[in-house]
Design a protein around this motif. Structure first.
Motif, PDB file in Angstrom:
ATOM      1  N   GLY A 139       6.134   9.035  -5.757  1.00 34.71           N
ATOM      2  CA  GLY A 139       6.679   9.492  -4.476  1.00 34.71           C
ATOM      3  C   GLY A 139       5.903   9.014  -3.269  1.00 34.71           C
ATOM      4  N   GLY A 140       4.984   8.060  -3.448  1.00 31.68           N
ATOM      5  CA  GLY A 140       4.199   7.555  -2.318  1.00 31.68           C
ATOM      6  C   GLY A 140       5.065   6.839  -1.287  1.00 31.68           C
ATOM      7  N   THR A 141       4.602   6.857  -0.037  1.00 33.19           N
ATOM      8  CA  THR A 141       5.308   6.174   1.046  1.00 33.19           C
ATOM      9  C   THR A 141       4.651   4.824   1.283  1.00 33.19           C
ATOM     10  OG1 THR A 141       5.529   8.348   2.063  1.00 33.19           O
ATOM     11  CG2 THR A 141       6.057   6.435   3.458  1.00 33.19           C
ATOM     12  N   GLU A 142       5.463   3.790   1.332  1.00 32.70           N
ATOM     13  CA  GLU A 142       4.894   2.452   1.543  1.00 32.70           C
ATOM     14  C   GLU A 142       4.211   2.361   2.914  1.00 32.70           C
ATOM     15  OE1 GLU A 142       7.254  -1.019   0.831  1.00 32.70           O
ATOM     16  OE2 GLU A 142       8.127  -0.145  -0.968  1.00 32.70           O
ATOM     17  N   ALA A 143       3.080   1.679   2.955  1.00 31.36           N
ATOM     18  CA  ALA A 143       2.332   1.534   4.216  1.00 31.36           C
ATOM     19  C   ALA A 143       1.370   0.365   4.074  1.00 31.36           C
ATOM     20  CB  ALA A 143       1.555   2.817   4.500  1.00 31.36           C
ATOM     21  N   ASP A 144       0.947  -0.148   5.230  1.00 29.22           N
ATOM     22  CA  ASP A 144      -0.107  -1.164   5.189  1.00 29.22           C
ATOM     23  C   ASP A 144      -1.438  -0.448   5.019  1.00 29.22           C
ATOM     24  OD1 ASP A 144       1.462  -3.343   5.451  1.00 29.22           O
ATOM     25  OD2 ASP A 144       1.384  -3.357   7.646  1.00 29.22           O
ATOM     26  N   VAL A 145      -2.146  -0.781   3.969  1.00 30.21           N
ATOM     27  CA  VAL A 145      -3.429  -0.105   3.730  1.00 30.21           C
ATOM     28  C   VAL A 145      -4.504  -1.149   3.482  1.00 30.21           C
ATOM     29  CG1 VAL A 145      -4.715   1.422   2.183  1.00 30.21           C
ATOM     30  CG2 VAL A 145      -2.342   1.957   2.735  1.00 30.21           C
ATOM     31  N   GLU A 146      -5.599  -0.997   4.195  1.00 32.48           N
ATOM     32  CA  GLU A 146      -6.783  -1.811   3.907  1.00 32.48           C
ATOM     33  C   GLU A 146      -7.880  -0.858   3.473  1.00 32.48           C
ATOM     34  OE1 GLU A 146      -9.023  -4.666   6.293  1.00 32.48           O
ATOM     35  OE2 GLU A 146      -7.063  -5.213   7.139  1.00 32.48           O
ATOM     36  N   PRO A 147      -8.531  -1.107   2.351  1.00 31.17           N
ATOM     37  CA  PRO A 147      -9.574  -0.163   1.911  1.00 31.17           C
ATOM     38  C   PRO A 147     -10.656  -0.005   2.982  1.00 31.17           C
ATOM     39  CG  PRO A 147      -9.166  -1.854   0.240  1.00 31.17           C
ATOM     40  CD  PRO A 147      -8.409  -2.265   1.451  1.00 31.17           C
ATOM     41  N   TRP A 148     -11.114   1.214   3.142  1.00 27.70           N
ATOM     42  CA  TRP A 148     -12.205   1.440   4.090  1.00 27.70           C
ATOM     43  C   TRP A 148     -13.480   0.751   3.603  1.00 27.70           C
ATOM     44  CZ3 TRP A 148     -11.208   7.396   4.168  1.00 27.70           C
ATOM     45  CH2 TRP A 148     -10.226   7.682   5.116  1.00 27.70           C
ATOM     46  N   CYS A 149     -14.278   0.304   4.567  1.00 20.90           N
ATOM     47  CA  CYS A 149     -15.624  -0.159   4.222  1.00 20.90           C
ATOM     48  C   CYS A 149     -16.535   0.095   5.408  1.00 20.90           C
ATOM     49  CB  CYS A 149     -15.636  -1.631   3.819  1.00 20.90           C
ATOM     50  SG  CYS A 149     -15.460  -2.762   5.186  1.00 20.90           S
ATOM     51  N   VAL A 150     -17.800   0.244   5.147  1.00 19.69           N
ATOM     52  CA  VAL A 150     -18.735   0.470   6.252  1.00 19.69           C
ATOM     53  C   VAL A 150     -19.176  -0.876   6.814  1.00 19.69           C
ATOM     54  CG1 VAL A 150     -19.563   2.672   5.362  1.00 19.69           C
ATOM     55  CG2 VAL A 150     -20.733   0.572   4.705  1.00 19.69           C
ATOM     56  N   THR A 151     -19.538  -0.877   8.085  1.00 18.17           N
ATOM     57  CA  THR A 151     -20.017  -2.119   8.697  1.00 18.17           C
ATOM     58  C   THR A 151     -21.449  -1.967   9.198  1.00 18.17           C
ATOM     59  OG1 THR A 151     -18.956  -1.440  10.744  1.00 18.17           O
ATOM     60  CG2 THR A 151     -17.740  -2.982   9.352  1.00 18.17           C
ATOM     61  N   GLU A 152     -21.987  -0.753   9.104  1.00 13.34           N
ATOM     62  CA  GLU A 152     -23.416  -0.590   9.374  1.00 13.34           C
ATOM     63  C   GLU A 152     -23.999   0.540   8.545  1.00 13.34           C
ATOM     64  OE1 GLU A 152     -23.851   1.695  13.474  1.00 13.34           O
ATOM     65  OE2 GLU A 152     -22.798  -0.218  13.727  1.00 13.34           O
TER      66      GLU A 152
ATOM     67  N   GLY B  54       0.831  -1.202   0.000  1.00 20.02           N
ATOM     68  CA  GLY B  54       0.000   0.000   0.000  1.00 20.02           C
ATOM     69  C   GLY B  54       0.864   1.250   0.000  1.00 20.02           C
ATOM     70  N   TYR B  55       0.236   2.383  -0.273  1.00 20.75           N
ATOM     71  CA  TYR B  55       0.975   3.654  -0.310  1.00 20.75           C
ATOM     72  C   TYR B  55       0.150   4.769   0.309  1.00 20.75           C
ATOM     73  CZ  TYR B  55       4.351   1.542  -3.416  1.00 20.75           C
ATOM     74  OH  TYR B  55       5.316   0.723  -3.922  1.00 20.75           O
ATOM     75  N   LEU B  56       0.865   5.707   0.942  1.00 22.79           N
ATOM     76  CA  LEU B  56       0.254   6.957   1.369  1.00 22.79           C
ATOM     77  C   LEU B  56       0.772   8.048   0.427  1.00 22.79           C
ATOM     78  CD1 LEU B  56       0.726   6.847   5.254  1.00 22.79           C
ATOM     79  CD2 LEU B  56      -1.295   6.217   3.921  1.00 22.79           C
ATOM     80  N   LEU B  57      -0.133   8.854  -0.082  1.00 19.95           N
ATOM     81  CA  LEU B  57       0.277   9.880  -1.048  1.00 19.95           C
ATOM     82  C   LEU B  57      -0.371  11.218  -0.706  1.00 19.95           C
ATOM     83  CD1 LEU B  57      -0.701   7.122  -3.001  1.00 19.95           C
ATOM     84  CD2 LEU B  57       0.917   8.346  -4.430  1.00 19.95           C
ATOM     85  N   SER B  58       0.354  12.277  -1.012  1.00 20.16           N
ATOM     86  CA  SER B  58      -0.254  13.603  -0.903  1.00 20.16           C
ATOM     87  C   SER B  58      -1.178  13.777  -2.114  1.00 20.16           C
ATOM     88  CB  SER B  58       0.839  14.683  -0.920  1.00 20.16           C
ATOM     89  OG  SER B  58       1.455  14.681  -2.200  1.00 20.16           O
ATOM     90  N   LYS B  59      -1.954  14.860  -2.078  1.00 20.71           N
ATOM     91  CA  LYS B  59      -2.857  15.131  -3.205  1.00 20.71           C
ATOM     92  C   LYS B  59      -2.058  15.245  -4.516  1.00 20.71           C
ATOM     93  CE  LYS B  59      -6.468  18.306  -4.525  1.00 20.71           C
ATOM     94  NZ  LYS B  59      -7.068  19.598  -4.341  1.00 20.71           N
ATOM     95  N   ASP B  60      -0.934  15.960  -4.459  1.00 18.59           N
ATOM     96  CA  ASP B  60      -0.125  16.135  -5.677  1.00 18.59           C
ATOM     97  C   ASP B  60       0.442  14.803  -6.160  1.00 18.59           C
ATOM     98  OD1 ASP B  60      -0.670  18.756  -5.675  1.00 18.59           O
ATOM     99  OD2 ASP B  60       1.269  19.405  -4.851  1.00 18.59           O
ATOM    100  N   GLN B  61       0.892  13.976  -5.193  1.00 13.24           N
ATOM    101  CA  GLN B  61       1.469  12.677  -5.582  1.00 13.24           C
ATOM    102  C   GLN B  61       0.391  11.781  -6.205  1.00 13.24           C
ATOM    103  OE1 GLN B  61       3.028  11.685  -1.721  1.00 13.24           O
ATOM    104  NE2 GLN B  61       5.114  12.320  -2.263  1.00 13.24           N
ATOM    105  N   PHE B  62      -0.796  11.795  -5.614  1.00 16.73           N
ATOM    106  CA  PHE B  62      -1.872  10.983  -6.191  1.00 16.73           C
ATOM    107  C   PHE B  62      -2.195  11.495  -7.607  1.00 16.73           C
ATOM    108  CE2 PHE B  62      -6.397   9.980  -6.929  1.00 16.73           C
ATOM    109  CZ  PHE B  62      -6.332   8.600  -6.820  1.00 16.73           C
ATOM    110  N   GLY B  63      -2.236  12.816  -7.742  1.00 16.12           N
ATOM    111  CA  GLY B  63      -2.490  13.412  -9.065  1.00 16.12           C
ATOM    112  C   GLY B  63      -1.425  12.998 -10.069  1.00 16.12           C
ATOM    113  N   GLU B  64      -0.180  12.952  -9.612  1.00 19.54           N
ATOM    114  CA  GLU B  64       0.911  12.560 -10.508  1.00 19.54           C
ATOM    115  C   GLU B  64       0.762  11.084 -10.925  1.00 19.54           C
ATOM    116  OE1 GLU B  64       3.042  14.038 -12.183  1.00 19.54           O
ATOM    117  OE2 GLU B  64       4.332  12.366 -12.797  1.00 19.54           O
TER     118      GLU B  64
END
Ligand code: SF4
Ligand code: SF4
Length: 341
Positions: free
Chosen positions: A184-197, A2-12
């Motif tokens: 330029g994203g930073t590696e991270a453990d990411v699980e997609p969000w989901c709702v449970t109710e 997974g990756y964490l990205l700033s708005k600009d990095q995601f745009g790139e």
């Protein structure tokens, strides 16, 4: 990965992916909603990540790429047929978990329903990869939890959740992980969000007795429904269509065949030769639609057609709630079961 990205990095990252893929995503159309000054969120091709609407649910579904509202299938002359060309560049479609489950329904209907695949659906489907939009909260009309569609664990090439200007992306596909790393994203453990109710709860009855066909609960919809068909146009799993042959010349032998979206809720849908009509009242049409979504399809496939996205509730001009109807059917089925004891 997974990756964490700033708005600009995601745009790139999206800019880089945009060199190979067209990006089809929910977009906020200012002032194009039902009333003056009301916005509309519908799908469109985007050229910049900032156009993608990640926080608001879309009024219309993603299906318009795979099943355009009007699609020319082929052209014909007196003795020749030529399939219509389509843009064959690959596409990334952004969608939420309920819609990922809708893809499974569409694939079943167009690829596994009978001995032949639908060639026109197949050629579009092969172009598509999916990007999962995580849900940080349930929207007002969703009932995905009770329909079992709130989680998606595979089938996407990357996911995206946006929080306070940061983008969290899960990237199970290495080719896409590379794009996020290069941006330029930073590696991270990411699980997609989901709702449970959800705020809305439904009980889908396991068994529905035949007496439901003559139950008086449908009469209400004969009075309230105005058979506009909006509920079916926005539904990610409604796929009915009609064929139109358009002739270019007076000799009637040159033209094109189009596949055009249809709806079981509108006039003319069940007209047959000789002036017959199978479902005349709006209540009968509602009965057909509801039972198809929560009973008939399951009888063939083992899972319900409705994915609980809530769009039909959102767009109905008569404020008819599909989730309420499911619960009314459950009540009627429960009463019948009680009567039998
Ligand atoms: S959107 Fe509402 S009024 Fe229109 S056809 Fe559907 S249920 Fe009927
Ligand atoms: S019937 Fe309504 S809630 Fe169910 S998938 Fe279609 S639009 Fe969504």
């Amino acid at each position: 990965m997974g990756y964490l990205l700033s708005k600009d990095q995601f745009g790139e990252a999206m800019r880089q992916l945009g060199k190979t893929y067209r990006i089809f995503a929910p977009v906020c159309k200012k002032g194009e909603g039902r009333f003056k000054d009301v916005d509309l969120v519908r799908y469109d091709f985007v050229s910049d990540a900032s156009e993608i609407e990640l926080t608001v649910e879309s009024d219309y579904a993603f299906k318009e790429f795979m099943l355009p509202l009007s699609e020319t299938l082929f052209f014909f002359t007196e003795n020749q047929v030529k399939e219509a060309d389509i843009d064959e560049r690959p596409v990334i479609v952004f969608l939420r978990s309920c819609d990922m489950h809708a893809v499974k329904r569409l694939d079943h209907m167009y690829l596994e329903n009978g001995s032949e695949e639908d060639w026109f659906y197949r050629r579009r489907r092969d172009l598509v990869k999916f990007a999962l939009i995580g849900c940080s909260k349930s929207f007002d009309d969703c009932f995905c939890v009770d329909m079992g569609t709130n989680r998606t664990e595979d089938g996407y090439v990357f996911s995206v959740d946006e929080s306070e200007g940061m983008f969290r992306c899960d990237t199970p596909d290495p080719a896409f992980a590379e794009a996020f790393a290069k941006a330029g994203g930073t590696e991270a453990d990411v699980e997609p969000w989901c709702v449970t109710e959800n705020q809305k709860a439904v009980t889908v009855p396991e068994d529905i007795p035949l007496s439901i066909y003559s139950d008086e609960l449908w009469d209400e919809y004969t009075k309230r429904c105005v058979n506009c068909g909006r509920c079916t146009i926005v539904c990610p799993t409604c796929t009915c269509y009609t064929m139109q042959d358009v002739f270019y010349t007076d000799n009637g032998k040159v033209g094109e065949r189009r596949r055009v979206g249809g709806s079981c809720m509108i006039d003319g849908y069940t007209d047959v030769a000789g002036g017959g009509q199978y479902r005349k009242t709006n209540g009968e049409r509602m009965r057909f639609k509801v039972l198809h979504k929560i009973h008939d399809f399951r009888a063939r496939t083992g899972y319900d057609m409705c994915v609980g996205c809530g769009r039909c509730d959102m767009v109905c001009p008569e404020y008819i709630s599909f989730s309420n109807i499911i619960n009314k059917v459950a009540d009627a089925a429960g009463k019948e079961a009680g009567d039998d004891k």
